[in-house]
Design a protein around this motif. Sequence first.
Motif, PDB file in Angstrom:
ATOM      1  N   LYS A  98       0.836  -1.213   0.000  1.00 15.70           N
ATOM      2  CA  LYS A  98       0.000   0.000   0.000  1.00 15.70           C
ATOM      3  C   LYS A  98       0.865   1.255   0.000  1.00 15.70           C
ATOM      4  O   LYS A  98       0.574   2.232  -0.697  1.00 15.70           O
ATOM      5  CB  LYS A  98      -0.911   0.006   1.223  1.00 15.70           C
ATOM      6  CG  LYS A  98      -2.003  -1.048   1.220  1.00 15.70           C
ATOM      7  CD  LYS A  98      -2.766  -1.025   2.539  1.00 15.70           C
ATOM      8  CE  LYS A  98      -3.791  -2.157   2.620  1.00 15.70           C
ATOM      9  NZ  LYS A  98      -4.443  -2.192   3.953  1.00 15.70           N
ATOM     10  N   ALA A  99       1.940   1.231   0.802  1.00 14.86           N
ATOM     11  CA  ALA A  99       2.820   2.393   0.882  1.00 14.86           C
ATOM     12  C   ALA A  99       3.515   2.659  -0.450  1.00 14.86           C
ATOM     13  O   ALA A  99       3.626   3.815  -0.897  1.00 14.86           O
ATOM     14  CB  ALA A  99       3.851   2.189   1.995  1.00 14.86           C
ATOM     15  N   GLN A 100       3.979   1.592  -1.105  1.00 15.30           N
ATOM     16  CA  GLN A 100       4.637   1.772  -2.413  1.00 15.30           C
ATOM     17  C   GLN A 100       3.654   2.302  -3.448  1.00 15.30           C
ATOM     18  O   GLN A 100       4.014   3.136  -4.288  1.00 15.30           O
ATOM     19  CB  GLN A 100       5.237   0.443  -2.883  1.00 15.30           C
ATOM     20  CG  GLN A 100       6.490   0.049  -2.127  1.00 15.30           C
ATOM     21  CD  GLN A 100       7.086  -1.243  -2.638  1.00 15.30           C
ATOM     22  OE1 GLN A 100       6.532  -2.322  -2.405  1.00 15.30           O
ATOM     23  NE2 GLN A 100       8.204  -1.159  -3.316  1.00 15.30           N
ATOM     24  N   GLN A 101       2.411   1.824  -3.397  1.00 25.25           N
ATOM     25  CA  GLN A 101       1.399   2.320  -4.327  1.00 25.25           C
ATOM     26  C   GLN A 101       1.137   3.800  -4.088  1.00 25.25           C
ATOM     27  O   GLN A 101       0.978   4.577  -5.035  1.00 25.25           O
ATOM     28  CB  GLN A 101       0.100   1.518  -4.164  1.00 25.25           C
ATOM     29  CG  GLN A 101      -0.968   1.828  -5.198  1.00 25.25           C
ATOM     30  CD  GLN A 101      -0.517   1.544  -6.620  1.00 25.25           C
ATOM     31  OE1 GLN A 101       0.242   0.610  -6.869  1.00 25.25           O
ATOM     32  NE2 GLN A 101      -0.961   2.356  -7.565  1.00 25.25           N
ATOM     33  N   ALA A 102       1.102   4.208  -2.819  1.00 25.17           N
ATOM     34  CA  ALA A 102       0.890   5.619  -2.491  1.00 25.17           C
ATOM     35  C   ALA A 102       2.039   6.481  -3.015  1.00 25.17           C
ATOM     36  O   ALA A 102       1.827   7.580  -3.526  1.00 25.17           O
ATOM     37  CB  ALA A 102       0.752   5.793  -0.980  1.00 25.17           C
TER      38      ALA A 102
END
Length: 425
Positions: A340-344
């Motif tokens: 999720k963090a990488q997608q953000a």
Amino acid sequence: MEAPLAERIRPQNLSEYISQQHLVGPQGSLTHQIAKGIIPSLLLWGPPGTGKTTLAQIMAEESKRPFYVLSAINSGVKEVREVIEKAKQSGGLFTAKNPILFIDEIHRFSKSQQDSLLAAVEKGWVTLIGATTENPSFEVIPALLSRCQVYVLNPFSREDLEALLHRAMEKDTVLKNKNINLKETEALLKLSGGDGRKLLNVFELVINATDGDSIEITNDRVMQLAQKHTVLYDKTGEQHYDIISAFIKSIRGSDPNGAVYWLARMIEGGEDLKFIARRMLILSSEDIGNANPTALIMANNTFQAVTTIGYPESRIVLSQCAVYLATSPKSNASYMAIGKAQQAVKQTGDLPVPLHLRNAPTKLMKELGYGDEYKYSHDYANNFAEQEFLPDEITETKFYDPGSNSRENSTRDFLKNRWKDKYNY
């Protein structure tokens, strides 16, 4: 004796080379270097049958360099030194381009064998091209890895594999004289597992097993013939990936019986034991994580033990670890959090670090407000002070959501107590 089909139609130049467009296509990372003949020492990392050896040969041919080949399976330090000496002599004092030394399956070289390459690479006596199916970060010594660029080759796509079949029918001196009707290709593609060499081997097997020059290729015909010739465990082909998948899914599914069975299948099939241990190391974090942090320690110790003691004793260690991981509580919360963090990050770009979190090593930075209003957690009750740790644009975004297990339920309670309703734990 006639050479295999895969060897007979091996590409001789880049125009004949199929796949790996990210490396040798019009905008490929190697295309310009090959055209200019400026080739660095490099490692080609990819699954079997993806064109590593062929690409190395094309590099040597198109850059007009002497080409020396060693296989890590049957070469030792003595053979390495001999070929390096030959390469030095063939390069000569007045030759601008040094010879290429290609080492197939370089991951099988011991540390001492890899050490014997260092001087030749560092001093430019040879340009090293190593081919490996294993992650170079684990299998190549740091000193050699730091002197090489790593290029990743992908499994052949469906389009690549079909193009390979048509090229074989059009270019091969044997096949082009036959009337081959490629009616169905699904079975051929499935059996290949993205391995071009395996595809051509199965294709040739079907053709050679069919009488006459008019041959119809159907899924049923391919499966009928291929099953008669399939080995119990092909550690370089599709079954390799299917069985490791079954092993991992058994552990993830908390079934120690399935895990031990598939482990035994791999061991009996001659699988690389470090490969098995490495996959359990990944799983211990991806699928168990903070539900049982000791799993990561257990898996890491297993990898070290397997590396140290070897077969047959290491099978016991692998079994112990597989059973431990299978019977551990499961959580993929940390795995999901980083995703999720990488997608953000991809969606929001390089957001500025809030001023109060910035480092302030100089007077100017302090005057600009760097570090102002930062609360040092240890100065507050329970070593906690509520403040914002994310950029303003994504404030209050929750990436980590604890799993439903006893340990992470405690983690959830801890976070609820600290952050109240901010992150909705």
